[in-house]
Design a protein around this motif. Structure first.
Motif, short mmCIF file in Angstrom:
data_model
loop_
_atom_site.label_atom_id
_atom_site.label_comp_id
_atom_site.label_asym_id
_atom_site.label_seq_id
_atom_site.Cartn_x
_atom_site.Cartn_y
_atom_site.Cartn_z
N TYR A 1 -9.69 3.10 -25.64
CA TYR A 1 -10.19 1.87 -25.03
C TYR A 1 -9.78 1.60 -23.59
CZ TYR A 1 -10.94 1.08 -29.98
OH TYR A 1 -11.32 1.22 -31.29
N ALA A 2 -8.65 2.10 -23.13
CA ALA A 2 -8.14 1.69 -21.82
C ALA A 2 -9.10 2.02 -20.68
CB ALA A 2 -6.77 2.32 -21.56
N TYR A 3 -9.66 3.20 -20.70
CA TYR A 3 -10.49 3.65 -19.58
C TYR A 3 -11.95 3.86 -19.98
CZ TYR A 3 -5.93 4.65 -17.49
OH TYR A 3 -4.66 4.56 -17.00
N HIS A 4 -12.29 3.55 -21.21
CA HIS A 4 -13.62 3.85 -21.76
C HIS A 4 -14.73 3.45 -20.81
CE1 HIS A 4 -16.43 4.74 -24.93
NE2 HIS A 4 -17.03 3.61 -24.67
N PRO A 5 -15.68 4.30 -20.55
CA PRO A 5 -15.97 5.59 -21.17
C PRO A 5 -15.31 6.77 -20.46
CG PRO A 5 -17.81 5.01 -19.79
CD PRO A 5 -16.79 3.87 -19.68
N LYS A 6 -14.51 6.49 -19.45
CA LYS A 6 -13.84 7.58 -18.72
C LYS A 6 -12.47 7.85 -19.31
CE LYS A 6 -16.31 6.39 -14.54
NZ LYS A 6 -16.26 5.83 -13.22
N THR A 7 -11.71 8.70 -18.63
CA THR A 7 -10.34 9.00 -19.04
C THR A 7 -9.42 8.74 -17.86
OG1 THR A 7 -11.09 10.73 -20.53
CG2 THR A 7 -8.81 10.82 -19.89
N GLY A 8 -8.23 8.28 -18.14
CA GLY A 8 -7.24 8.05 -17.11
C GLY A 8 -5.88 8.51 -17.59
N ALA A 9 -4.88 8.23 -16.82
CA ALA A 9 -3.52 8.68 -17.14
C ALA A 9 -2.75 7.59 -17.87
CB ALA A 9 -2.80 9.04 -15.86
N ALA A 10 -1.75 8.04 -18.62
CA ALA A 10 -0.80 7.14 -19.27
C ALA A 10 0.59 7.74 -19.09
CB ALA A 10 -1.12 6.96 -20.75
N THR A 11 1.56 6.88 -18.88
CA THR A 11 2.95 7.30 -18.79
C THR A 11 3.67 6.86 -20.05
OG1 THR A 11 2.94 7.16 -16.38
CG2 THR A 11 5.10 7.07 -17.46
N VAL A 12 4.45 7.76 -20.60
CA VAL A 12 5.25 7.45 -21.78
C VAL A 12 6.71 7.61 -21.38
CG1 VAL A 12 5.79 8.10 -24.16
CG2 VAL A 12 3.43 8.30 -23.31
N ARG A 13 7.48 6.53 -21.58
CA ARG A 13 8.90 6.53 -21.25
C ARG A 13 9.69 6.34 -22.54
NH1 ARG A 13 9.39 1.99 -17.83
NH2 ARG A 13 8.53 3.35 -16.22
N VAL A 14 10.72 7.16 -22.72
CA VAL A 14 11.60 7.06 -23.88
C VAL A 14 13.00 6.78 -23.36
CG1 VAL A 14 12.55 8.25 -25.88
CG2 VAL A 14 10.21 8.73 -25.16
N GLU A 15 13.56 5.68 -23.86
CA GLU A 15 14.94 5.33 -23.49
C GLU A 15 15.72 5.15 -24.77
OE1 GLU A 15 17.30 2.13 -20.67
OE2 GLU A 15 15.22 1.76 -21.17
N VAL A 16 16.83 5.86 -24.88
CA VAL A 16 17.71 5.72 -26.03
C VAL A 16 18.98 5.04 -25.56
CG1 VAL A 16 18.94 6.89 -27.89
CG2 VAL A 16 16.75 7.80 -27.10
N ILE B 1 13.70 2.76 -27.12
CA ILE B 1 12.66 1.92 -26.52
C ILE B 1 11.61 2.88 -25.99
CG2 ILE B 1 12.08 0.22 -24.75
CD1 ILE B 1 15.14 -0.50 -24.77
N ILE B 2 10.40 2.75 -26.49
CA ILE B 2 9.29 3.60 -26.05
C ILE B 2 8.32 2.70 -25.32
CG2 ILE B 2 7.43 5.13 -26.77
CD1 ILE B 2 9.21 5.60 -29.36
N THR B 3 8.04 3.05 -24.07
CA THR B 3 7.15 2.27 -23.23
C THR B 3 5.93 3.12 -22.88
OG1 THR B 3 9.08 1.17 -22.27
CG2 THR B 3 6.98 0.91 -21.11
N MET B 4 4.75 2.53 -23.07
CA MET B 4 3.50 3.19 -22.71
C MET B 4 2.85 2.36 -21.62
SD MET B 4 2.07 4.31 -26.41
CE MET B 4 3.27 4.78 -27.66
N ILE B 5 2.50 3.04 -20.51
CA ILE B 5 1.97 2.35 -19.34
C ILE B 5 0.64 3.00 -18.96
CG2 ILE B 5 2.38 1.73 -16.92
CD1 ILE B 5 5.43 2.24 -17.60
N ASP B 6 -0.37 2.17 -18.78
CA ASP B 6 -1.65 2.69 -18.31
C ASP B 6 -2.26 1.72 -17.31
OD1 ASP B 6 -3.98 0.99 -19.57
OD2 ASP B 6 -2.58 1.33 -21.23
N ASN B 7 -3.21 2.21 -16.53
CA ASN B 7 -3.90 1.40 -15.52
C ASN B 7 -5.29 1.00 -15.97
OD1 ASN B 7 -1.81 1.57 -13.48
ND2 ASN B 7 -2.38 3.71 -13.29
N GLY B 8 -5.52 1.03 -17.26
CA GLY B 8 -6.84 0.73 -17.81
C GLY B 8 -7.12 -0.77 -17.87
N LYS B 9 -8.16 -1.10 -18.63
CA LYS B 9 -8.55 -2.49 -18.80
C LYS B 9 -7.41 -3.27 -19.45
CE LYS B 9 -13.06 -0.69 -19.86
NZ LYS B 9 -13.64 -0.02 -20.99
N PRO B 10 -7.16 -4.49 -18.99
CA PRO B 10 -6.11 -5.29 -19.62
C PRO B 10 -6.42 -5.50 -21.11
CG PRO B 10 -6.86 -6.34 -17.60
CD PRO B 10 -7.79 -5.20 -17.88
N PHE B 11 -5.44 -5.22 -21.95
CA PHE B 11 -5.62 -5.43 -23.39
C PHE B 11 -4.26 -5.64 -24.04
CE2 PHE B 11 -5.70 -3.66 -27.75
CZ PHE B 11 -6.50 -4.65 -28.32
#
Length: 138
Positions: A54-69, A77-87
């Protein structure tokens, strides 16, 4: 003391397994129990899958996944960051689990399960980015 690692990749369904493997590599260093790892894997599958669909639909974009222990208390703590549509997935209506399956609306069950299995989940939209965090005590 804490460790933090992150990587950025295309937000595609095909990359869900890569994200799960990346997170599990960090958790293995802490002897994380199989049950907890499975709960985290399911949460990643659901949340990264939503970004992929859903974030970039119908295109594709990047996502960053951060893992902090963190050590005190021992948690991830797992953080997922994307520049897609706000949701904000936390604002979705809870599924009507008391109804028979054939009478329920489609959707919402995955987020419901993530909320139930994680110790905390938060969302914010900041500087054009969706930032979704899940926390699980180890």
């Amino acid at each position: 003391m804490s460790i933090t690692k992150e990587f950025t990749l295309a937000a595609t369904v095909e990359n869900i397994e890569r994200v799960i493997n990346f997170v599990n590599e960090q958790l293995e260093q802490y002897g994380c129990a199989a049950k907890i790892r499975t709960q985290i894997d399911i949460a990643i599958d659901e949340l990264f899958g939503n970004i992929a669909h859903y974030a970039y639909h119908p295109k594709t974009g990047a996502a960053t996944v951060r893992v902090e222990v963190l050590d005190e208390p021992l948690e991830v703590i797992i953080t997922m960051i994307d520049n897609g549509k706000p949701f904000d997935p936390l604002r979705t209506a809870p599924p009507q689990i008391h109804l028979p399956a054939e009478e329920r609306k489609i959707g919402g069950l995955g987020i419901f399960l993530v909320k139930k299995s994680m110790d905390d989940i938060s969302y914010e939209y900041q500087n054009g980015q969706n930032i979704l965090k899940i926390v699980k005590k180890l």
